[in-house]
Scaffold this motif. Sequence first.
Motif, short mmCIF file in Angstrom:
data_model
loop_
_atom_site.label_atom_id
_atom_site.label_comp_id
_atom_site.label_asym_id
_atom_site.label_seq_id
_atom_site.Cartn_x
_atom_site.Cartn_y
_atom_site.Cartn_z
N PHE A 1 69.62 -54.43 1.62
CA PHE A 1 68.69 -55.40 2.17
C PHE A 1 69.39 -56.63 2.74
O PHE A 1 68.91 -57.74 2.58
N ASP A 2 70.51 -56.47 3.39
CA ASP A 2 71.22 -57.62 3.92
C ASP A 2 70.44 -58.35 5.01
O ASP A 2 70.64 -59.52 5.26
N ASP A 3 69.52 -57.62 5.67
CA ASP A 3 68.85 -58.20 6.84
C ASP A 3 67.55 -58.91 6.48
O ASP A 3 66.84 -59.37 7.36
N VAL A 4 67.23 -59.04 5.21
CA VAL A 4 65.95 -59.65 4.86
C VAL A 4 66.15 -61.03 4.28
O VAL A 4 67.27 -61.47 4.04
N ARG A 5 65.01 -61.71 4.03
CA ARG A 5 65.06 -63.09 3.60
C ARG A 5 65.82 -63.26 2.28
O ARG A 5 65.92 -62.34 1.49
N ASP A 6 66.26 -64.47 2.05
CA ASP A 6 67.11 -64.73 0.89
C ASP A 6 66.30 -65.08 -0.35
O ASP A 6 66.83 -65.09 -1.46
N VAL A 7 65.03 -65.42 -0.16
CA VAL A 7 64.23 -65.88 -1.29
C VAL A 7 63.28 -64.77 -1.71
O VAL A 7 62.57 -64.21 -0.88
N ARG A 8 63.25 -64.46 -2.98
CA ARG A 8 62.33 -63.47 -3.48
C ARG A 8 60.93 -64.06 -3.51
O ARG A 8 60.71 -65.13 -4.06
N ASP A 9 59.96 -63.34 -2.91
CA ASP A 9 58.61 -63.89 -2.76
C ASP A 9 57.75 -63.69 -4.00
O ASP A 9 56.80 -64.45 -4.21
N PHE A 10 58.04 -62.69 -4.80
CA PHE A 10 57.16 -62.38 -5.93
C PHE A 10 57.99 -62.17 -7.19
O PHE A 10 59.03 -61.49 -7.17
N ALA A 11 57.51 -62.73 -8.28
CA ALA A 11 58.13 -62.51 -9.58
C ALA A 11 57.56 -61.23 -10.19
O ALA A 11 56.49 -60.77 -9.80
N PRO A 12 58.24 -60.64 -11.15
CA PRO A 12 57.74 -59.40 -11.76
C PRO A 12 56.34 -59.53 -12.34
O PRO A 12 55.57 -58.57 -12.34
N GLU A 13 55.99 -60.74 -12.81
CA GLU A 13 54.67 -60.91 -13.44
C GLU A 13 53.65 -61.52 -12.48
O GLU A 13 52.60 -62.02 -12.89
N SER A 14 53.89 -61.42 -11.16
CA SER A 14 53.01 -62.05 -10.18
C SER A 14 51.61 -61.46 -10.15
O SER A 14 50.65 -62.14 -9.78
N PHE A 15 51.48 -60.20 -10.53
CA PHE A 15 50.19 -59.53 -10.38
C PHE A 15 49.70 -58.98 -11.73
O PHE A 15 50.49 -58.50 -12.54
N ASP A 16 48.39 -59.07 -11.91
CA ASP A 16 47.77 -58.53 -13.12
C ASP A 16 47.33 -57.07 -12.93
O ASP A 16 47.25 -56.32 -13.89
N LEU A 17 47.06 -56.71 -11.68
CA LEU A 17 46.60 -55.37 -11.35
C LEU A 17 47.26 -54.93 -10.06
O LEU A 17 47.26 -55.68 -9.08
N ILE A 18 47.83 -53.73 -10.06
CA ILE A 18 48.44 -53.18 -8.85
C ILE A 18 47.80 -51.83 -8.56
O ILE A 18 47.75 -50.94 -9.42
N VAL A 19 47.28 -51.70 -7.34
CA VAL A 19 46.65 -50.46 -6.88
C VAL A 19 47.56 -49.81 -5.86
O VAL A 19 48.01 -50.47 -4.91
N ILE A 20 47.85 -48.52 -6.05
CA ILE A 20 48.70 -47.79 -5.11
C ILE A 20 47.86 -46.71 -4.43
O ILE A 20 47.35 -45.79 -5.09
N ASP A 21 47.71 -46.83 -3.14
CA ASP A 21 46.97 -45.82 -2.36
C ASP A 21 47.90 -44.66 -2.03
O ASP A 21 49.12 -44.83 -1.94
N GLU A 22 47.30 -43.46 -1.84
CA GLU A 22 48.08 -42.24 -1.55
C GLU A 22 49.24 -42.13 -2.55
O GLU A 22 50.41 -41.98 -2.18
N VAL A 23 48.91 -42.16 -3.83
CA VAL A 23 49.93 -42.30 -4.86
C VAL A 23 50.76 -41.03 -5.04
O VAL A 23 51.78 -41.04 -5.76
N HIS A 24 50.35 -39.93 -4.42
CA HIS A 24 51.21 -38.74 -4.50
C HIS A 24 52.57 -38.98 -3.85
O HIS A 24 53.49 -38.20 -4.04
N ARG A 25 52.69 -40.08 -3.11
CA ARG A 25 53.98 -40.46 -2.52
C ARG A 25 54.86 -41.25 -3.49
O ARG A 25 56.01 -41.55 -3.18
N ALA A 26 54.33 -41.58 -4.65
CA ALA A 26 55.00 -42.54 -5.53
C ALA A 26 56.28 -42.03 -6.16
O ALA A 26 56.98 -42.79 -6.82
#
Length: 908
Positions: free
Chosen positions: A478-503
């Motif tokens: 990921f050398d080409d992306v921003r230097d600051v992490r936008d989200f912490a591991p605990e940022s979300f209480d609920l995560i929904v994954i669509d088309e999860v057979h790709r997971a």
Amino acid sequence: MTPFDPTAAFSSVSDSDSEPDFARDPESAMLMRALAASFVDGDVDSDPGLRAEFLSNDPKAGTKVVSVLEEELARCDRFAMSVAFVTMGGLTPLLETLRELRDRNVPGRILTTDYLLFSEPRAIEHVLNEFPNIEIRLYRTFGSSAGFHTKGYMFESGTGCRLIVGSSNLTQTALTTNREWNARLVSRTKGAFAAKMLAEFEALWHHPASRPARSELPSYREAWEKAREVRRRLTEVAEEAEVTEIPEGASDADARPVESSHESFFGTSVPASAQESPSASTETESERAPGAVSEPSDELPADRLAPVPATTPGSNPSVPEHGSESDVATLVAAVNRPRTRFPALRPNRMQRDFVASVLKLVRDGERRALLISATGTGKTYASAFAVRALLGKFEADAPHSPHCRAPRVLFLVHREQIARQARESYRRVLGSGVSSGLYTGAVSRAEREEAIDARIVFATVQTMEKACRTEEDEGTLFDDVRDVRDFAPESFDLIVIDEVHRAAAASYLRIMRYFEPRFWLGMTASPDRPDGEDIYALFDHNIAYELRLQGALEEEFLCPFHYFGIREFLTDAGEAGELADFARLACDERVDYILREASFHGWSGSRVKGLVFCRTNEEARALSDAFNRRGLRTLALSGADSQSAREAAIERLTADEPLVTGTVTEAVWERSEREPLDYIFTVDIFNEGVDIPDVNQVLLLRPTQSPIIFIQQLGRGLRKAPGKEYVVVVDFIGNYENNYLIPIALSGDRSYSKEVMRRYVATGSRLIPGASSIHFDPVSRERIYAAIDNAKTQTMKLLKESYLEIRRKLGRIPKLVDYEAHGSIDPTKFFEARGSYHGFLKRVESDYGRVFTPAAESMLAYLSGRIGRGERAGEALLLQLLLADYRARKAGKPSGSKGPFHGGARVA
């Protein structure tokens, strides 16, 4: 006066010791016995096919009026129908049968009417254009106070005839799902009942009001189109009665939902922020069928369309016969005003049950769950309702939470287009008061920064993966992306994954390792992957809700489909579908054949909006070019096309008028490519993850290689949409080894039983739930039967795949009964392949440690082969008694423990 004695009247046929009155006419004697059984004593021995039969629609029991019509048409020498209403939805399931009659030059007559302006002009025109052996007349009801509401079907063969009379018109719902009562009677043509019915038909057919449909069609079409517009606007006005007013000019997103009985179900689950702001009230597509054609009530007078809002206080105008232009215009003016109300958004039964299951899992301390639901059943809306409920619970838990903030949600997709669609669906459920944002590679950095602080973030996996990099990733991927992490591991209480057979892909796994939400929710139509990766394990084998295609059709969550399996085009050098020579696949003769079949089988709606699945991108481009040379508007899309190009193509496919605004780029406008498209050709980019509800025809120009892919492509047309009553699927079937997979895919039966496959090919329309139907032409039917005969359905490869599928789902070694419970492979196939299930497990399962002596293994194999199929119930019961007695002795209990027989039994 002596009362009538039915027993005496039929004594000659009900008493087997006496000589029938019709001894010289055995067929009449058989008919008399059938009549006695039908109307005097049901125990009289008679031919079931000659008995009078009560006909109603009960798809769960495998009975539909349309199936009986097909049977009678197939064996008649001539036929006649007198029905008030004819629609394309009623005609389409009969097309293949009518084509066979056309090829045999079997004459037919159809008498319909302009009564209530309900019969569809396109259905009448289709009969005129496609079936020269069928005469059709239109009975004009204007100038008469009497309506025309006959529903009778007459099928003649030799000196006999079969009659169906009752309540079913020639419409889709009347022939498949409505509560209809009909009687089927068998008679000689000189019988009093049949003679009277046939004479009545002849009188109506030759009545001055009965006119050739071809000459009447132009004027009738004009009146019908005016009436259709009135009905459409009246329907919209009627919907407004269920919702609250919103300011004129406001958008859908500003409508407040009506209070409903479902509010108590969700309790305090609506977040305070959502309660403070109005939320959407548009009804979900999975809850209604806006294109469904409902027959008007018999109570409605012939000279009125419907009562409508008065244009002036106290007035209540009516529409005369045909609806004159001035009167129809008055009605249109009364309802053609800006809508200030919108249909209420309520969860359907599947969505309510799913939310309840998710809440229970959360209360039980579970952290992950799957929603498995067929394409088009409203998974995104279901997740939005679940989010609404969980946000309320998490807010209620906030004082005890380590995070001093409002609960947040991440919705992950693999394409930006899906993220935008999901965001709009969530707005309709949660309202504009719950902030949301897009976190994708296609939006600006400023938009991404807004999303970082939003309550609900809709993100693509590709973009979010970059935000989840860890220290060990620095300087590598990921050398080409921003230097600051936008989200912490605990940022979300609920995560929904669509088309999860790709997971199972590395990008998804990286995200799942990084984040630490309170709950993970995965959604897919099918979690089973051909590469064997275990999606069930990623979600702790928790299935919150499962609804496969058959169940979704049964619950009417999906648009009905009419499937037609027809033979591939045959060239001089062989069948096009079998040839390696690409030129044959796009030859003029094959293109013309495809177009003829597409036109013959039709579509639902004012124009075709079709998807065509090809085997290669080269074939897709060549066929698209060939269609365009013949005056159609089509495009071929592949994985090489950009997301914006795909969105522009979809917008054109679903448009009814030339585009003037939208997502199409300026470059496209300069090329004047803004006309609506008739077809999009593709290979597999639309197999999943795209929502095009307007698709009303699907053409399959490739061999079936997998039931999963077959259902994915079929599913592109199964979403409901306004003006769409059904979708037509035309499958061009070549002489392929895998043709046996077609009935497996359509039936949803994964037992790989050849008997079940054959039954579905022969009687699929009876077995498929709801208004859907399945048809094969004679050539395709024989090809599928041949493929079934040659299919190897007990290979170790197939058995292992089926075993692993159930094992992953359960998280343990399956029992034999698990295969039956989960609709998987017939477990007796394990006996046939390896002698016993024990023998199979020894070979494929490393965790299986059961050991038997050679003698015990031999006995187990013998018993598996001898009684494993359960065909000898007595032997199975005896074995159960022996085992029960053995266990009792081993446990030190007295022998003779109770078995399956009353009072138990002692076995020495």
